[in-house]
Write an enzyme that holds these catalytic residues in place. Sequence first.
Site, short mmCIF file in Angstrom:
data_model
loop_
_atom_site.label_atom_id
_atom_site.label_comp_id
_atom_site.label_asym_id
_atom_site.label_seq_id
_atom_site.Cartn_x
_atom_site.Cartn_y
_atom_site.Cartn_z
N TYR A 117 0.86 -1.20 0.00
CA TYR A 117 0.00 0.00 0.00
C TYR A 117 0.88 1.24 0.00
O TYR A 117 1.80 1.36 0.81
CB TYR A 117 -0.90 0.00 1.24
CG TYR A 117 -1.75 1.25 1.36
CD1 TYR A 117 -2.85 1.43 0.53
CD2 TYR A 117 -1.46 2.24 2.30
CE1 TYR A 117 -3.64 2.57 0.63
CE2 TYR A 117 -2.24 3.37 2.41
CZ TYR A 117 -3.33 3.54 1.58
OH TYR A 117 -4.10 4.67 1.67
N ASP A 154 9.20 2.84 0.14
CA ASP A 154 8.13 3.47 0.92
C ASP A 154 8.31 3.03 2.37
O ASP A 154 7.90 1.95 2.76
CB ASP A 154 6.77 3.04 0.37
CG ASP A 154 5.60 3.61 1.17
OD1 ASP A 154 5.84 4.25 2.22
OD2 ASP A 154 4.45 3.38 0.76
N LYS A 208 4.41 9.23 9.11
CA LYS A 208 3.97 8.69 10.39
C LYS A 208 4.85 9.13 11.57
O LYS A 208 4.65 10.22 12.10
CB LYS A 208 3.86 7.16 10.31
CG LYS A 208 2.72 6.69 9.38
CD LYS A 208 2.47 5.22 9.49
CE LYS A 208 1.41 4.75 8.50
NZ LYS A 208 0.06 5.21 8.83
#
Length: 451
Positions: free
Chosen positions: A153, A250, A278
């Site tokens: 994702y 990522d 994050k």
Amino acid sequence: MTLEEIWKEYEAFAPNSKKQHEEALKVIPGGVSANIKYFDPFPLHMKGGNGPWLYDVDGHKYVDYLASYGPLILGHGYPEVKEAMMEQIQDGSILYGTPHALEAEMAKKLQEHFPSLEMVRYTNSGTEATLFSLRLAYAFTGKYKIGKFEGHYHGGYNQVLLSVNSAKGDVRRPEPIPESCGLEPFQKENTIILPFNDLEATAAILEEHKDDMAAVIMEPILTGYCPATQEFMDGLREVTRRLGILLIFDEVKTGFRAGLGGAQGYYHIKPDLTCLGKVIGAGLPMGVVGGRKEILMKAAPLTGSDVFDVSNSHRSSAADVLFHSGTYNGHPLILRAGLATIKVLEEKFNYIEGQTNKLRKGLEDIFKEFGIPMQTVGLGTVFNILLTEHKIEKFRDIQTSDFETRKKIDYMLLMEGIYNKPTNRYSVSAVHDDSILDFTFEAYRKVLARL
């Protein structure tokens, strides 16, 4: 006990959350501001958090293992983070709209832990970071296809919203499966789906598309908890370099969670571009794209290249520069909070990782006591609980887990004071001390005994 019977208990347990969800349904599609926040029959609504705890609108408190899907590695309201934010507020402004010293300070701090980040640009989320990284790859290579792995994702935009939770076709040559309506049909042609942890099959597909493929973007740890093998990572780095395809890591989930240097530090791999998010925002919206200087410099503004400058009589030069902007990029309040978080992690990461391993071992022992097949899978401070004896190496291996039973366990755990979205990975924080782990073990014993 069926899942429907557990849901009835859950509804009786959280009547105010149910009522609040019903009110939200009147003004917000699905009653949630992001699809990921929903779970049946309705999600719990929170009103506060402190340390390891979340507090809901029904007066219950929960040990928080969601950590807002990872960012809250220091828990809720960590003193050093709050202090850093207050310092910025007391300086008189939380937003300048101009360059400021914290931008370079954060970049240098990131470089200490991620040597591959020769230059850095800020975004407002991990999704924005991956989106910008692809534009950089297109601009640098002049090619417009990408490789993306099955089960990975990278955000909620069209080019990467394929084969995230769905699998179809030969395991060694996955088919692109749209994960949303509203995707343009050509995305299936321009996003090539790759088989994670299968170097031979991946290399063959990349060879076929080398003339059109700008980059391979990947989570080096699938879904944040399923690691690649070292052999796969070494081979992927070699083949992408040889074929002239950029390699993008990522690390939105894994940055400062798989280790202080992220997954690339663990694997000793230097990608061409890295995306972070994050943890580095300390619970506030932030992202980063960093990597090779020659690639990042595609976004450097030149004289007369400002797309918003109406006085510029040489507007065509704007097309020579990769456009990247954002009102909140490099937000001083967020950078202060992020810097404070990283500085705490430099002292406490080993402790958090140790608590994670202690939690994993304790849970594995409890499931063994009850004769339930289970394994924890993860790296660093993140793991997941998979109810299967199957070896986990690829996305389709994860699907062998007994998710129906896991859901039952998770809903029952909610009513015992353990918060996580059902079937989600566990993110451990600095505030999960031994007393919190003991509380967790006791809750699991109660639930498995009932089950």
